[in-house]
Scaffold this active site. Structure first.
Site, mmCIF file in Angstrom:
data_model
loop_
_atom_site.group_PDB
_atom_site.id
_atom_site.type_symbol
_atom_site.label_atom_id
_atom_site.label_comp_id
_atom_site.label_asym_id
_atom_site.label_seq_id
_atom_site.Cartn_x
_atom_site.Cartn_y
_atom_site.Cartn_z
ATOM 1 N N SER A 18 70.595 62.653 -33.248
ATOM 2 C CA SER A 18 69.887 61.516 -32.757
ATOM 3 C C SER A 18 71.034 61.043 -31.636
ATOM 4 O O SER A 18 72.155 60.750 -31.571
ATOM 5 C CB SER A 18 69.874 60.499 -33.800
ATOM 6 N N HIS A 43 66.347 63.957 -31.407
ATOM 7 C CA HIS A 43 65.818 62.709 -32.083
ATOM 8 C C HIS A 43 66.106 61.643 -31.092
ATOM 9 O O HIS A 43 67.196 61.477 -31.001
ATOM 10 C CB HIS A 43 66.217 62.685 -33.371
ATOM 11 N N ASP A 45 65.474 57.396 -31.167
ATOM 12 C CA ASP A 45 65.284 56.169 -31.612
ATOM 13 C C ASP A 45 64.913 55.144 -30.660
ATOM 14 O O ASP A 45 66.005 54.540 -30.317
ATOM 15 C CB ASP A 45 66.452 55.945 -32.524
ATOM 16 N N MET A 47 64.112 51.309 -30.241
ATOM 17 C CA MET A 47 64.072 50.076 -31.178
ATOM 18 C C MET A 47 63.783 48.932 -30.154
ATOM 19 O O MET A 47 64.182 49.049 -29.059
ATOM 20 C CB MET A 47 65.449 50.126 -31.853
ATOM 21 N N HIS A 76 60.974 58.692 -32.321
ATOM 22 C CA HIS A 76 60.977 57.975 -33.501
ATOM 23 C C HIS A 76 60.567 56.654 -32.920
ATOM 24 O O HIS A 76 61.738 55.911 -32.691
ATOM 25 C CB HIS A 76 62.022 58.131 -34.250
ATOM 26 N N MET A 78 60.390 52.630 -33.704
ATOM 27 C CA MET A 78 60.682 51.372 -34.509
ATOM 28 C C MET A 78 60.401 50.298 -33.651
ATOM 29 O O MET A 78 61.115 49.622 -33.270
ATOM 30 C CB MET A 78 62.067 51.444 -34.899
ATOM 31 N N MET A 149 62.800 57.808 -44.136
ATOM 32 C CA MET A 149 64.093 57.036 -43.845
ATOM 33 C C MET A 149 64.958 57.332 -45.165
ATOM 34 O O MET A 149 64.644 56.949 -46.147
ATOM 35 C CB MET A 149 63.745 55.983 -43.484
ATOM 36 N N GLY A 154 67.407 51.087 -38.081
ATOM 37 C CA GLY A 154 67.878 49.960 -37.387
ATOM 38 C C GLY A 154 69.372 50.126 -36.491
ATOM 39 O O GLY A 154 69.564 50.076 -35.372
ATOM 40 N N PHE A 155 70.153 50.827 -37.490
ATOM 41 C CA PHE A 155 71.597 51.418 -36.966
ATOM 42 C C PHE A 155 71.749 52.768 -37.144
ATOM 43 O O PHE A 155 71.260 53.115 -38.629
ATOM 44 C CB PHE A 155 72.508 50.342 -37.574
ATOM 45 N N GLY A 156 72.720 53.229 -36.619
ATOM 46 C CA GLY A 156 73.301 54.783 -36.807
ATOM 47 C C GLY A 156 74.248 54.394 -37.701
ATOM 48 O O GLY A 156 74.850 53.294 -37.985
ATOM 49 N N GLY A 157 74.988 55.513 -38.373
ATOM 50 C CA GLY A 157 76.284 55.498 -39.265
ATOM 51 C C GLY A 157 76.061 54.729 -40.566
ATOM 52 O O GLY A 157 77.171 54.334 -41.157
ATOM 53 N N ASP A 187 66.149 60.934 -42.180
ATOM 54 C CA ASP A 187 66.631 60.289 -40.949
ATOM 55 C C ASP A 187 67.749 59.216 -41.799
ATOM 56 O O ASP A 187 67.230 58.151 -42.317
ATOM 57 C CB ASP A 187 65.525 59.958 -40.174
ATOM 58 N N GLY A 188 68.978 59.289 -41.563
ATOM 59 C CA GLY A 188 69.893 58.481 -42.012
ATOM 60 C C GLY A 188 70.883 59.072 -42.716
ATOM 61 O O GLY A 188 70.609 59.376 -43.918
ATOM 62 N N GLY A 209 72.803 61.731 -36.644
ATOM 63 C CA GLY A 209 73.367 61.144 -35.649
ATOM 64 C C GLY A 209 74.949 61.141 -35.383
ATOM 65 O O GLY A 209 75.662 62.254 -34.756
ATOM 66 N N SER A 210 75.515 60.362 -36.178
ATOM 67 C CA SER A 210 77.089 60.281 -36.224
ATOM 68 C C SER A 210 77.690 61.665 -36.584
ATOM 69 O O SER A 210 78.932 62.029 -35.939
ATOM 70 C CB SER A 210 77.776 59.217 -37.066
#
Ligand code: DX5
Ligand code: ZN
Length: 236
Positions: A18, A43, A45, A47, A76, A78, A149, A154-157, A187-188, A209-210
């Protein structure tokens, strides 16, 4: 939209880093780094600050990536009005466009999914951790990907939520029963430790992502996710 020689199906394991976790000052280079590290898809994101409490990037940045790199763009959305913005993401070069089922997304989901396919893209449908599987059932004949999800978007990590796994098992059972072929993406909070849990439940596309962009060695991180599997004694 690019034409890819490789076509993925739901039996393929797909690793989708991501971009949200990338260095935004070097987006083209970061995309190249993901590709060189073995990413199958990128990916993206999107938002809007309404559907989720964060603002990321939009079609202009996706177009810049499309023009500088050749990679499958897994977008994706959002955002509250995906139907309104859809043509701009198509023009930007999206290959997969995923929209949310939740009622806060103020649009007719069936019409939007149809419009995505008519535009020549693949259509994805996402559901939040709190949304039951039943909510997406009316649309499963009309999608190429179901995105479960594994964090509140809303947020990575954030930390992976294993309680979402029964929903993935339901999605697998429904797909078999109705002879469908949608990918199941998670995802997440996905990394080498959590990926095996999602894979065991039936997910084949893994957004990370992270755990990829922030790893000391991205290639190693992607490869660990790709090779990860649940130990036989832990398998359900
Ligand atoms: C969350 C996004 C995710 C996020 C994942 O709203 O949809 O794609 O970037 O980030 P990690 O892998 O860091 O949890
Ligand atoms: Zn995402």
């Amino acid at each position: 939209m690019a034409l890819f020689v490789k076509k993925w199906n739901f039996q393929d394991r797909i690793i989708a880093p991501s971009l949200l976790a990338a260095d935004f000052g070097r987006v083209a280079d970061e995309t190249t780094r993901a590709i060189n590290s073995g990413a199958d898809w990128l990916h993206l994101d999107v938002m809007d600050g309404h559907f989720v409490d964060n603002i990321s990037f939009g079609p202009a940045l996706i177009q810049a990536i499309h023009e500088t790199n050749d990679v499958f763009l897994d977008v994706h959305l959002m955002i509250t009005r995906p139907d309104h913005f859809l043509p701009r993401f198509v023009a930007a070069g999206a290959d997969m466009i995923t929209v949310h089922i939740e009622p806060e997304a103020d649009h007719d989901v069936a019409l939007t999914l149809k419009a995505i396919r008519e535009a020549g893209c693949q259509a994805g449908l996402a559901l939040n951790p709190a949304t039951p599987f039943e909510a997406v059932v009316p649309h499963l004949q009309d999608i190429d990907l179901l995105l479960a999800m594994t964090v509140v978007p809303g947020f990575g990590g954030q930390s992976f939520m294993p309680e979402v796994m029964p929903k993935i098992e339901e999605a697998v059972a429904f797909r078999t029963e109705h002879e469908l072929a949608y990918h199941i993406e998670v995802d997440g909070g996905i990394g080498a430790e959590t990926a095996p849990i999602a894979i065991a439940a039936g997910a084949n596309a893994l957004v990370a992502g992270s755990s990829t962009f922030n790893a000391p060695d991205m290639k190693e991180a992607v490869s660990r996710i790709r090779k990860s599997q649940i130990a036989p004694e832990e398998a359900p």
